[in-house]
Motif scaffolding. Structure first.
Motif, PDB file in Angstrom:
ATOM      1  N   ALA A 198      -6.372   4.221  12.999  1.00 34.87           N
ATOM      2  CA  ALA A 198      -7.300   5.277  12.596  1.00 34.87           C
ATOM      3  C   ALA A 198      -8.157   4.898  11.400  1.00 34.87           C
ATOM      4  N   GLY A 199      -7.791   3.811  10.717  1.00 27.10           N
ATOM      5  CA  GLY A 199      -8.541   3.393   9.534  1.00 27.10           C
ATOM      6  C   GLY A 199      -8.269   4.252   8.316  1.00 27.10           C
ATOM      7  N   HIS A 200      -7.122   4.926   8.304  1.00 24.22           N
ATOM      8  CA  HIS A 200      -6.778   5.752   7.142  1.00 24.22           C
ATOM      9  C   HIS A 200      -6.281   4.870   5.992  1.00 24.22           C
ATOM     10  N   PRO A 201      -6.609   5.237   4.762  1.00 22.96           N
ATOM     11  CA  PRO A 201      -6.230   4.427   3.599  1.00 22.96           C
ATOM     12  C   PRO A 201      -4.801   4.684   3.135  1.00 22.96           C
ATOM     13  N   VAL A 202      -3.840   4.523   4.042  1.00 18.52           N
ATOM     14  CA  VAL A 202      -2.439   4.772   3.708  1.00 18.52           C
ATOM     15  C   VAL A 202      -1.592   3.601   4.176  1.00 18.52           C
ATOM     16  N   GLN A 203      -0.844   3.011   3.245  1.00 18.98           N
ATOM     17  CA  GLN A 203       0.126   1.980   3.578  1.00 18.98           C
ATOM     18  C   GLN A 203       1.465   2.639   3.889  1.00 18.98           C
ATOM     19  N   VAL A 204       2.229   2.050   4.798  1.00 17.09           N
ATOM     20  CA  VAL A 204       3.553   2.567   5.130  1.00 17.09           C
ATOM     21  C   VAL A 204       4.564   1.427   5.013  1.00 17.09           C
ATOM     22  N   THR A 205       5.624   1.678   4.265  1.00 16.83           N
ATOM     23  CA  THR A 205       6.683   0.691   4.076  1.00 16.83           C
ATOM     24  C   THR A 205       8.013   1.296   4.508  1.00 16.83           C
ATOM     25  N   VAL A 206       8.781   0.555   5.294  1.00 21.02           N
ATOM     26  CA  VAL A 206      10.128   0.984   5.637  1.00 21.02           C
ATOM     27  C   VAL A 206      11.116   0.056   4.940  1.00 21.02           C
TER      28      VAL A 206
END
Length: 275
Positions: A177-185
């Motif tokens: 989506a090109g959202h400026p959110v990083q996701v870390t697990v």
């Protein structure tokens, strides 16, 4: 995100363990904190310690993360209090030890409510605010047992595998989506916290004995060291974090031997239970 200075950081399960250690480390970096837990006394203590450690602001609330409405209200409250949200760490978690056939359905629902649905509720409630921040980061705490299975941990395994799947898919969705959110697990190994002592046990498994074995034989990494690895990994934008030497060793062993690792784990568990 390259610094925590002045950032609004939300941490669930902040009354003790990794959650408290994360709060204190983030406070030392000059973050603004929003902390929650079901343990009001421990949460208040963390808030006081975080203020003394240098936090630019500390906002606390007793929240049961398994309660969707409560988490949604908490997210709205945090956004209203600070004006924005930069990072969310869904850390709250509980343990349940017992052979699958002996588990009480109520305990099954309890652990999934906290470990999995708590992460779902936190991710969903805060995601719009992370997107709006323009540089948000979502950190979901899974476990080494979200990468490999372990006997007597079927529902804990299930909850942590689910957190892994949710987080990895969500990271992909943010990229698409090109959202400026990083996701870390995050996949911690044995961490010196009270999760085993404060958990539940069923059938032939005694909670006190289970906690003793965990504390004496498996908990090798301090909560503060875990917090350091998590926050540094978050600032580097890492997709997956293994915490502790045991997490690295077991994960790589499982990758090396494939599905046969289950036979190795079963033999180890049998010896471990008799020790």
């Amino acid at each position: 995100m390259h610094t925590l200075q002045g950032k609004v950081v939300v941490i669930t399960g902040a009354a003790s363990g990794i959650g408290r250690a994360l709060a204190l480390r983030a406070a030392g970096c000059g973050a603004r904190l929003a902390l929650s837990d079901v343990d009001a006394t421990g949460l208040a203590q963390t808030g006081e310690q975080a203020t003394a450690a240098g936090a630019k602001g500390v906002h606390t609330r007793v929240v049961d993360v398994s309660d969707r409405a409560a988490v949604e209200a908490w997210a709205a409250e945090v956004a209203a209090h600070y004006g924005w949200v930069d990072a969310v760490v869904n850390n709250a978690g509980v343990s349940l030890t017992g052979d699958f056939a002996e588990l009480d359905p109520a305990d099954m629902e309890w652990i999934m409510g906290v470990n999995f649905w708590g992460v779902v509720h936190g991710s969903r409630a805060f995601l719009p605010h992370l997107i709006a921040s323009g540089d948000g980061h979502l950190v979901n705490i899974s476990s080494l047992f979200g990468l490999v299975s372990m006997p007597s941990q079927s529902l804990y395994n299930a909850s942590k595998y689910a957190v892994r799947g949710l987080s990895e898919s969500l990271r992909e969705e943010m990229l698409v989506a090109g959202h400026p959110v990083q996701v870390t697990v995050v996949h911690p190994g044995g961490i010196r916290t009270g999760i085993a002592r404060n958990g539940r046990a069923a059938g032939r498994h005694d909670l006190a004995e289970t906690a003793r074995r965990f504390d004496e034989k498996l908990a090798r990494t301090t909560a503060d060291e875990a917090a350091r690895v998590i926050l540094e990994g978050m600032l580097k934008g890492r997709a997956r974090l293994l915490v502790g030497a045991d997490a690295h060793v077991v994960h790589h062993l499982a990758r090396l031997v494939g599905a046969r690792y289950q036979d190795v784990v079963a033999r180890f568990a049998k010896r471990f239970e008799s020790s």
